[in-house]
Write an enzyme that holds these catalytic residues in place. Structure first.
Site, PDB file in Angstrom:
ATOM      1  N   GLU A 234       4.501 -16.995  -0.859  1.00  0.00           N
ATOM      2  CA  GLU A 234       3.344 -16.588  -0.076  1.00  0.00           C
ATOM      3  C   GLU A 234       3.029 -15.128  -0.363  1.00  0.00           C
ATOM      4  O   GLU A 234       3.849 -14.412  -0.913  1.00  0.00           O
ATOM      5  CB  GLU A 234       3.630 -16.682   1.436  1.00  0.00           C
ATOM      6  CG  GLU A 234       4.098 -18.006   1.898  1.00  0.00           C
ATOM      7  CD  GLU A 234       4.612 -17.962   3.335  1.00  0.00           C
ATOM      8  OE1 GLU A 234       4.086 -17.199   4.155  1.00  0.00           O
ATOM      9  OE2 GLU A 234       5.562 -18.704   3.600  1.00  0.00           O
TER      10      GLU A 234
ATOM     11  N   LYS B 227       2.565 -11.255   0.621  1.00  0.00           N
ATOM     12  CA  LYS B 227       3.174 -10.344   1.584  1.00  0.00           C
ATOM     13  C   LYS B 227       2.090  -9.376   2.044  1.00  0.00           C
ATOM     14  O   LYS B 227       1.702  -8.468   1.313  1.00  0.00           O
ATOM     15  CB  LYS B 227       4.332  -9.588   0.926  1.00  0.00           C
ATOM     16  CG  LYS B 227       5.089  -8.724   1.893  1.00  0.00           C
ATOM     17  CD  LYS B 227       6.333  -8.154   1.215  1.00  0.00           C
ATOM     18  CE  LYS B 227       7.179  -7.368   2.188  1.00  0.00           C
ATOM     19  NZ  LYS B 227       6.454  -6.326   2.920  1.00  0.00           N
TER      20      LYS B 227
ATOM     21  N   ASP C  65       0.098  -6.453   3.743  1.00  0.00           N
ATOM     22  CA  ASP C  65       0.471  -5.069   4.008  1.00  0.00           C
ATOM     23  C   ASP C  65      -0.153  -4.645   5.332  1.00  0.00           C
ATOM     24  O   ASP C  65      -1.213  -4.027   5.366  1.00  0.00           O
ATOM     25  CB  ASP C  65      -0.031  -4.186   2.855  1.00  0.00           C
ATOM     26  CG  ASP C  65       0.653  -2.836   2.855  1.00  0.00           C
ATOM     27  OD1 ASP C  65       1.627  -2.662   3.618  1.00  0.00           O
ATOM     28  OD2 ASP C  65       0.215  -1.963   2.096  1.00  0.00           O
TER      29      ASP C  65
ATOM     30  N   TYR D 231       4.984 -17.683  10.538  1.00  0.00           N
ATOM     31  CA  TYR D 231       6.285 -18.155  10.992  1.00  0.00           C
ATOM     32  C   TYR D 231       6.170 -18.551  12.458  1.00  0.00           C
ATOM     33  O   TYR D 231       5.487 -17.869  13.231  1.00  0.00           O
ATOM     34  CB  TYR D 231       7.324 -17.035  10.824  1.00  0.00           C
ATOM     35  CG  TYR D 231       8.737 -17.462  11.153  1.00  0.00           C
ATOM     36  CD1 TYR D 231       9.367 -18.471  10.415  1.00  0.00           C
ATOM     37  CD2 TYR D 231       9.444 -16.872  12.195  1.00  0.00           C
ATOM     38  CE1 TYR D 231      10.663 -18.867  10.714  1.00  0.00           C
ATOM     39  CE2 TYR D 231      10.740 -17.259  12.496  1.00  0.00           C
ATOM     40  CZ  TYR D 231      11.348 -18.263  11.760  1.00  0.00           C
ATOM     41  OH  TYR D 231      12.620 -18.656  12.054  1.00  0.00           O
TER      42      TYR D 231
ATOM     43  N   LYS E 240       8.623  -7.025  -4.050  1.00  0.00           N
ATOM     44  CA  LYS E 240       7.603  -5.984  -3.883  1.00  0.00           C
ATOM     45  C   LYS E 240       6.967  -5.647  -5.226  1.00  0.00           C
ATOM     46  O   LYS E 240       7.680  -5.418  -6.214  1.00  0.00           O
ATOM     47  CB  LYS E 240       8.242  -4.721  -3.311  1.00  0.00           C
ATOM     48  CG  LYS E 240       8.820  -4.914  -1.915  1.00  0.00           C
ATOM     49  CD  LYS E 240       7.857  -4.456  -0.860  1.00  0.00           C
ATOM     50  CE  LYS E 240       8.392  -3.220  -0.183  1.00  0.00           C
ATOM     51  NZ  LYS E 240       7.496  -2.734   0.855  1.00  0.00           N
TER      52      LYS E 240
ATOM     53  N   CYS F 103     -14.122  30.526  -2.101  1.00  0.00           N
ATOM     54  CA  CYS F 103     -14.933  29.322  -2.070  1.00  0.00           C
ATOM     55  C   CYS F 103     -15.620  29.134  -3.423  1.00  0.00           C
ATOM     56  O   CYS F 103     -16.265  30.060  -3.918  1.00  0.00           O
ATOM     57  CB  CYS F 103     -15.974  29.428  -0.967  1.00  0.00           C
ATOM     58  SG  CYS F 103     -17.123  28.058  -0.960  1.00  0.00           S
TER      59      CYS F 103
ATOM     60  N   CYS G  26     -19.525  29.778  -2.752  1.00  0.00           N
ATOM     61  CA  CYS G  26     -20.116  31.025  -2.263  1.00  0.00           C
ATOM     62  C   CYS G  26     -19.191  32.228  -2.430  1.00  0.00           C
ATOM     63  O   CYS G  26     -19.526  33.329  -2.004  1.00  0.00           O
ATOM     64  CB  CYS G  26     -20.546  30.872  -0.807  1.00  0.00           C
ATOM     65  SG  CYS G  26     -19.164  30.837   0.343  1.00  0.00           S
TER      66      CYS G  26
ATOM     67  N   CYS H  93     -13.727  27.214   4.019  1.00  0.00           N
ATOM     68  CA  CYS H  93     -14.610  28.334   3.715  1.00  0.00           C
ATOM     69  C   CYS H  93     -15.240  28.748   5.037  1.00  0.00           C
ATOM     70  O   CYS H  93     -15.934  27.971   5.675  1.00  0.00           O
ATOM     71  CB  CYS H  93     -15.698  27.909   2.729  1.00  0.00           C
ATOM     72  SG  CYS H  93     -17.018  29.124   2.625  1.00  0.00           S
TER      73      CYS H  93
ATOM     74  N   CYS I 283     -22.871  29.436   3.135  1.00  0.00           N
ATOM     75  CA  CYS I 283     -22.306  28.608   2.068  1.00  0.00           C
ATOM     76  C   CYS I 283     -23.179  27.362   1.836  1.00  0.00           C
ATOM     77  O   CYS I 283     -23.333  26.537   2.737  1.00  0.00           O
ATOM     78  CB  CYS I 283     -20.879  28.220   2.461  1.00  0.00           C
ATOM     79  SG  CYS I 283     -20.025  27.257   1.218  1.00  0.00           S
TER      80      CYS I 283
HETATM   81 ZN   LIG Z   1     -18.349  28.686   0.799  1.00  0.00          ZN
END
Ligand SMILES: [Zn+2]
Length: 673
Positions: free
Chosen positions: A114, A116, A118, A227, A317, A411, A414, A429, A435
């Site tokens: 089957e 598995k 997650d 199950y 796995k 940044c 800017c 920033c 900006c």
């Molecule tokens: Zn910036």
């Protein structure tokens, strides 16, 4: 409609909708459209509101949630929840099969393979066909009771079908978040300026522990059951039991989709593993391996358990899909909130069926930890995440001239020096007023569908208007003139007038959405709604003290701080005053305000039972309109329990224990005058 007819129709609708639900989730064979389903559900909802006395516990409307769980009770599992032994290689699988052949020597042995899933393991108990409790694995001995939240999941039956199900049966399975739902949630979080969730599994597990079941319902979790435990199961094989359980209404692995398959030889088992190792990326949900079980249930019993796991099952796995490629450069993206995220630019490579050119590097710590350098040959992996990540470096291929990567200090957009607050993973920033990506991001957030919904002012147009200097901030939108727009190359007469119309129309957008549109950090859609309801206008929010803010429902320390920070900034107030002068909605409308008062301010109520002059929702709304707070369960902080007819005895008992006032509908009316 007479009550008798209503009762009949409610019962019909409940059965019909549950049947459609079964066809959709369990059989994957819907016979009506989503729209038709919604219409029937709507009809049922209306009837139940009108005739709450006929509400059935198995009604599909009960899945929308709304009950609040403050603390999840820890419950002992009647049968411990074992976890499976894991294997990572074919040899280990072969060893497992050989061990079984050594124990069971004189019988034919068959296996099932089957998927598995997650997700999050769950144990759900049904008594007389009704879902009575749902508990997480926890430590295997004890888990959290999350019944209220699990009931919101459409693929988990609340009532079993047919009549031959065991009187008591425990179903075990996995709750997971489909990839599509995961993407939608993260998109919303991004719009709200919140950091995205890492992967579907963690999101599912976090969601199941949320206090508000209505939010759980909105996240669209799903489940498979694989199950079952009961004294009165007559099936002798696991495979047949899965088919039987499907008839009872459980969503079990579908053999036609090859989610489960009987295998007799090691070769057949490996071929199942190989098939899903490749095909797993086409599934709408994540799996992390394959589970191999002994099919014959009496043989399972013979094999028994070790201290931790069954001897008759093993998990294989999958290795995370991995590839190697060259890291060409690292670039940095600046978001609306100023958060800077590093992105790796790679030499294109095939991974899990797609061409990968970029990978996530998360933050400065991650880069340092991996010691990734430009020009390195890196390993990339695709797990549950949408964007692959770099997991390591092939040091044997590193150039002797390479130097450690230096994280940007300024940044990239800017040049302002970046800051990093204590305890935060990301650099920011701080230049929020200059900006460019931050300014543009704020404008696109403001015009987006869930905020001011200004059609025609999407990302590209904002970019164009910004670059030509027409707009610098959201208030400038309301200053746009027809001639200005017509002078732009790409704007035709028709689209200009449509746009101006949309802008004008946005002035009618209700207060709560305007509040959301402002883009105050942590003030997402829901928080904006709560703030609007509680404070009723912008002035009250602006003047509210920290403690006044945290008194409002769902407003915690972090949000209150962020709101105060926003209003402390003079530039925000200037902007806000301009928006107010353009007559955007900065208070609740008269309709929203009608009948409101603050008579119940500071008081919290629990509502239970059936009432004669209100439906339950009307009563809750009435309490909120009068400034009171409605909570789902009784605690020492509750002020009143409003008791209707047919109230459950446990609520009454608890209220009496805690000395909480129990009042009738009539007494409530006196309270609000
Ligand atoms: Zn910036």
């Amino acid at each position: 409609m007479t009550p008798t007819l209503a009762q009949q129709r409610i019962s019909e609708l409940v059965n019909e909708l549950n049947e459609h639900n079964y066809k959709y989730y369990v059989l994957s064979q819907p016979t009506i459209s989503d729209y038709e389903f919604d219409m029937l559900l709507e009809e049922l909802k209306k009837l139940e509101e009108q005739y709450p006395q006929f509400l059935q516990p198995e009604s599909p409307t009960q899945r929308i949630g709304g009950d609040i769980t403050k603390n999840f009770a820890v419950v002992k599992h009647e049968y411990p929840m074992f976890s499976l032994a894991n294997s990572y290689s074919r040899e280990e699988v072969a060893d497992f099969i050989n061990r079984i052949y050594k124990t069971i020597t004189d019988e034919k042995i068959e296996f099932t393979c089957e998927l598995k899933y997650d997700g999050v393991a769950i144990s759900i108990t049904y008594e007389n066909g009704n879902l009575t409790s749902a508990v997480t694995r926890g430590d295997g001995e004890k888990g959290d009771d999350i019944t209220t939240n699990v009931k919101t999941i459409s693929s988990v039956p609340i009532k079993l079908r047919e009549n031959d199900y065991p009187l008591k049966i425990i179903a075990r399975g996995e709750i997971y978040l489909p990839r599509k739902s995961f993407e939608i949630i993260n998109k919303e979080r991004e719009e709200n300026g919140e950091p995205p969730f890492a992967n579907p599994r963690n999101t599912a597990s976090g969601t199941l522990k949320m206090q508000n079941s209505a939010i759980v319902a909105s996240r669209k979790l799903e489940a498979f059951m694989y199950y079952f435990i009961s004294d009165s199961i007559s099936e002798n094989s696991h495979f047949d039991l899965m088919l039987m359980a499907k008839k009872w209404g459980f969503r079990t692995p579908n053999p036609e989709k090859r989610f489960i398959q009987k295998c007799s030889t090691l070769d057949e088992i490996f071929s199942f593993i190989d098939f899903w190792n490749v095909k797993r990326f086409e599934l709408p949900f994540d799996i992390d391996g394959v589970v191999i079980k002994v099919n014959h249930i009496p043989q399972q019993e013979t094999l028994g358990y070790t201290a931790k796991s069954p001897r008759w099952a093993i998990a294989y796995k999958f290795k995370a899909e991995q590839a190697k490629t060259w890291l060409e450069s690292i670039s940095f993206q600046v978001g609306r909130t100023g958060a800077v995220t590093p992105v790796a630019n790679l030499t294109p490579v095939q991974l899990a069926g797609t061409t990968v050119k970029r990978a996530s590097l998360h933050n400065a710590d991650q880069i340092e930890k991996l010691d990734v350098r430009i020009g390195d040959l890196v390993f990339i992996e695709k797990g549950g995440e949408i964007i692959p990540k770099i997991t390591g470096v092939d040091l044997s291929k590193r150039s002797e001239y390479s130097t450690p990567f230096r994280y940007v200090e300024n940044c990239p957009e800017c040049q302002t020096p970046l800051i990093r607050k204590e305890g935060e993973a990301l650099h920011y920033c701080p230049n929020e007023w200059e900006c460019p990506p931050q300014l543009k991001g704020k404008i696109t957030h403001f015009t987006s569908r869930k905020a001011m919904d200004i059609e025609g002012l999407g990302e590209e147009t904002v970019e164009l208007f910004f670059n030509t200097g027409l707009i610098r901030n959201v208030a400038d939108i309301y200053d746009l003139k027809k001639e200005q727009l017509l002078s732009l190359e790409r704007m035709a007469e028709k689209s200009v007038s449509n746009l101006l119309y949309a802008i004008e129309n946005s002035k009618k957008i209700p207060f709560e959405r305007v509040l959301f549109a402002l883009g105050i950090r942590y003030v997402g859609e829901t928080v904006a709604k709560k703030l609007a309801r509680h404070f009723k206008n912008i002035k009250a929010i602006r003047n509210a003290t920290h403690s006044e803010l945290t008194q409002a429902e769902e407003i915690g320390e972090k949000i209150a701080e962020s709101i105060q920070h926003y209003f402390a900034e003079e530039k925000n107030n200037t902007l806000l005053n301009r928006l107010i002068s353009y007559e955007l909605q900065f208070s609740l409308s008269e309709e929203q305000m009608s009948g409101t008062s603050s008579k119940l301010s500071g008081l919290s109520f629990v509502v239970s039972g059936i009432f004669s002059t209100f439906t339950r929702d009307e009563l809750k709304e009435n309490i909120e309109k009068n400034g009171g707070k409605v909570v789902g369960s009784i605690s020492a902080k509750t002020n009143y329990l409003i008791a209707g007819e047919n109230m459950g005895p446990s609520k009454k008992e608890k209220a009496e224990q805690l000395g909480i006032k129990i009042i009738s509908e009539e007494e409530y009316k006196k309270l609000i005058g």
